[in-house]
Enzyme design. Structure first.
Site, PDB file in Angstrom:
ATOM      1  N   TYR A 156      -2.039  -1.620  10.215  1.00 13.69           N
ATOM      2  CA  TYR A 156      -2.061  -1.700   8.746  1.00 13.69           C
ATOM      3  C   TYR A 156      -0.699  -1.336   8.171  1.00 13.69           C
ATOM      4  CZ  TYR A 156      -4.114  -1.221   4.040  1.00 13.69           C
ATOM      5  OH  TYR A 156      -4.408  -1.369   2.709  1.00 13.69           O
ATOM      6  N   SER A 184       0.871  -1.191   0.000  1.00 15.88           N
ATOM      7  CA  SER A 184       0.000   0.000   0.000  1.00 15.88           C
ATOM      8  C   SER A 184       0.899   1.230   0.000  1.00 15.88           C
ATOM      9  CB  SER A 184      -0.829  -0.009   1.284  1.00 15.88           C
ATOM     10  OG  SER A 184      -1.489   1.227   1.486  1.00 15.88           O
TER      11      SER A 184
HETATM   12  N1  LIG Z   1      -8.722   0.384  -1.350  1.00 16.81           N
HETATM   13  C1  LIG Z   1      -7.606   1.022  -1.075  1.00 16.81           C
HETATM   14  O1  LIG Z   1      -7.599   2.275  -0.991  1.00 16.81           O
HETATM   15  C2  LIG Z   1      -6.313   0.276  -0.884  1.00 16.81           C
HETATM   16  C3  LIG Z   1      -5.129   1.031  -0.776  1.00 16.81           C
HETATM   17  C4  LIG Z   1      -3.932   0.353  -0.590  1.00 16.81           C
HETATM   18  C5  LIG Z   1      -3.916  -1.028  -0.527  1.00 16.81           C
HETATM   19  N2  LIG Z   1      -5.079  -1.726  -0.622  1.00 16.81           N
HETATM   20  C6  LIG Z   1      -5.001  -3.176  -0.542  1.00 16.81           C
HETATM   21  O2  LIG Z   1      -5.607  -3.749  -1.699  1.00 16.81           O
HETATM   22  C7  LIG Z   1      -6.031  -5.080  -1.383  1.00 16.81           C
HETATM   23  C8  LIG Z   1      -7.450  -5.270  -1.871  1.00 16.81           C
HETATM   24  O3  LIG Z   1      -8.325  -4.479  -1.061  1.00 16.81           O
HETATM   25  P1  LIG Z   1      -9.621  -3.739  -1.637  1.00 16.81           P
HETATM   26  O4  LIG Z   1      -9.384  -2.304  -1.477  1.00 16.81           O
HETATM   27  O5  LIG Z   1     -10.000  -4.301  -2.930  1.00 16.81           O
HETATM   28  O6  LIG Z   1     -10.677  -4.124  -0.476  1.00 16.81           O
HETATM   29  P2  LIG Z   1     -12.034  -4.976  -0.494  1.00 16.81           P
HETATM   30  O7  LIG Z   1     -12.503  -5.017   0.923  1.00 16.81           O
HETATM   31  O8  LIG Z   1     -12.971  -4.423  -1.514  1.00 16.81           O
HETATM   32  O9  LIG Z   1     -11.547  -6.428  -0.970  1.00 16.81           O
HETATM   33  C9  LIG Z   1     -10.738  -7.237  -0.141  1.00 16.81           C
HETATM   34  C10 LIG Z   1     -11.163  -8.682  -0.286  1.00 16.81           C
HETATM   35  O10 LIG Z   1     -10.317  -9.492   0.559  1.00 16.81           O
HETATM   36  C11 LIG Z   1     -11.142 -10.512   1.114  1.00 16.81           C
HETATM   37  N3  LIG Z   1     -10.583 -11.094   2.334  1.00 16.81           N
HETATM   38  C12 LIG Z   1     -10.553 -10.562   3.571  1.00 16.81           C
HETATM   39  N4  LIG Z   1     -10.025 -11.416   4.439  1.00 16.81           N
HETATM   40  C13 LIG Z   1      -9.701 -12.537   3.737  1.00 16.81           C
HETATM   41  C14 LIG Z   1      -9.122 -13.771   4.093  1.00 16.81           C
HETATM   42  N5  LIG Z   1      -8.775 -14.048   5.356  1.00 16.81           N
HETATM   43  N6  LIG Z   1      -8.917 -14.694   3.127  1.00 16.81           N
HETATM   44  C15 LIG Z   1      -9.304 -14.436   1.841  1.00 16.81           C
HETATM   45  N7  LIG Z   1      -9.865 -13.284   1.455  1.00 16.81           N
HETATM   46  C16 LIG Z   1     -10.066 -12.337   2.392  1.00 16.81           C
HETATM   47  C17 LIG Z   1     -12.469  -9.817   1.386  1.00 16.81           C
HETATM   48  O11 LIG Z   1     -13.537 -10.737   1.579  1.00 16.81           O
HETATM   49  C18 LIG Z   1     -12.618  -8.933   0.161  1.00 16.81           C
HETATM   50  O12 LIG Z   1     -13.341  -9.600  -0.850  1.00 16.81           O
HETATM   51  C19 LIG Z   1      -5.847  -5.230   0.129  1.00 16.81           C
HETATM   52  O13 LIG Z   1      -4.639  -5.905   0.391  1.00 16.81           O
HETATM   53  C20 LIG Z   1      -5.755  -3.803   0.608  1.00 16.81           C
HETATM   54  O14 LIG Z   1      -5.064  -3.695   1.827  1.00 16.81           O
HETATM   55  C21 LIG Z   1      -6.281  -1.106  -0.813  1.00 16.81           C
END
Ligand SMILES: NC(=O)c1ccc[n+]([C@@H]2O[C@H](COP(=O)([O-])OP(=O)(O)OC[C@H]3O[C@@H](n4cnc5c(N)ncnc54)[C@H](O)[C@@H]3O)[C@@H](O)[C@H]2O)c1
Length: 284
Positions: free
Chosen positions: A156, A143
């Site tokens: 985080y 991230s």
């Molecule tokens: N959205 C942002 O602004 C952002 C920024 C930086 C990094 N990220 C990272 O991007 C990645 C995707 O996140 P997103 O933003 O799409 O969020 P999101 O919540 O839309 O999707 C995350 C998915 O991970 C799944 N998940 C959670 N725990 C799990 C587990 N134990 N086993 C399997 N699946 C699991 C959830 O059910 C969900 O479908 C994450 O690693 C997040 O930290 C997101």
């Protein structure tokens, strides 16, 4: 110079594919002729992703925290894969917002187990397949909070810094082989991450509930999941070792280099301005 790679047409594995960036990656890569393996704990969301894909798909309910099940999953993928494995996206992740003083240890542990150990489990399970092929990419989601420390994000940030360190170390080990390891650093992407977070109370003491925090997050994000998926796909194929996702990610990265101890003077100011504007828009 970075070496171009092709993943279009190869089998890809994506965790956290029931929502957000993972779902968008599955849709984009499926549209680019990749047989797609999608995994998540959310069975309902996973089905929705599955039905939205134009090409071959293997759907697997998986908790990334379970190292043994990740290994069993990798065996299933090896049996199913109609094409060599091009990339494994260890993307599943969750969020917690809490000051260190108020931290609930179980919440932080939950996050570390998913966001860091989930990535390690996925890497260890699939690396032997890639090593045997002498080809393919491990793509781990860190991230911008793996580049800078932010208030109320200690769990985080620490997990995302750890992903970055783990992946960078792995990349050095893989030098001279056909396999590589990539860090992805998204900025704010408009997904369900805040809606799916563990929430106890507003860490800033502004009395917001989780829905209000999710709405505020959505209002200040600059990038949609489909755009994030495009940037990640192109970045992997361009042979990048780390992929910054969204204009804000470039700002975070620059600030972390230019002002390694003072970046929050700028970030905090910008955040307050953006939130003020979002509130004014919502009140109109
Ligand atoms: N959205 C942002 O602004 C952002 C920024 C930086 C990094 N990220 C990272 O991007 C990645 C995707 O996140 P997103 O933003 O799409 O969020 P999101 O919540 O839309 O999707 C995350 C998915 O991970 C799944 N998940 C959670 N725990 C799990 C587990 N134990 N086993 C399997 N699946 C699991 C959830 O059910 C969900 O479908 C994450 O690693 C997040 O930290 C997101």
């Amino acid at each position: 110079m970075s070496k171009r790679r092709t993943i279009s047409g190869r089998t890809v594995v994506i965790t956290g594919a029931a929502s957000g960036i993972g779902r968008a990656l599955a849709q984009r890569l499926s549209a680019h002729s990749c047989p797609v393996v999608i995994a998540d704990v959310d069975e309902v969301g996973l089905k929705e992703t599955e039905t939205s894909l134009p090409g071959p798909v293997l759907t697997r309910v998986l908790d990334v925290r379970d190292a043994a099940d990740q290994r069993a999953f990798a065996d299933e993928v090896a049996d199913w894969a109609p094409q060599p494995l091009g990339a494994v996206f260890n993307n599943a992740g969750v969020a917690v917002a809490s000051n260190v003083l108020d931290a609930v240890p179980e919440d932080d542990q939950w996050l570390w187990d998913i966001n860091f150990h989930g990535v390690v489990n996925g890497t260890r399970a699939f690396l032997p397949i890639l090593a045997k092929q002498d080809e393919g990419v491990i793509v781990n989601t860190s991230s911008v909070f793996g580049l800078v420390g932010m208030p109320s994000q200690s769990a985080y940030c620490s997990a995302k810094f750890a992903v970055r360190g783990f992946t960078d170390a792995l990349r050095q080990e893989l030098r001279g082989t056909g396999v590589s390891a990539v860090n992805v650093h998204p900025g704010g992407i408009n997904t369900n991450i805040v809606r799916n977070a563990r929430f106890r109370k507003d860490p800033e003491g502004r009395g917001r509930n989780q829905t209000q925090m999710a709405d505020e997050f959505a209002a200040i994000t600059l990038t949609q999941p489909a755009k994030a998926a495009e940037i990640i796909h192109r970045g992997v194929e361009a042979g990048k070792a780390r992929i910054l996702v969204g204009p804000d990610a470039y700002v975070f990265d620059a600030l972390a280099r230019i002002a390694p101890t003072h970046y929050y003077d700028v970030i905090g100011f910008a955040q307050t301005r953006l939130r003020g504007r979002a509130r004014a828009r919502a009140a109109r």
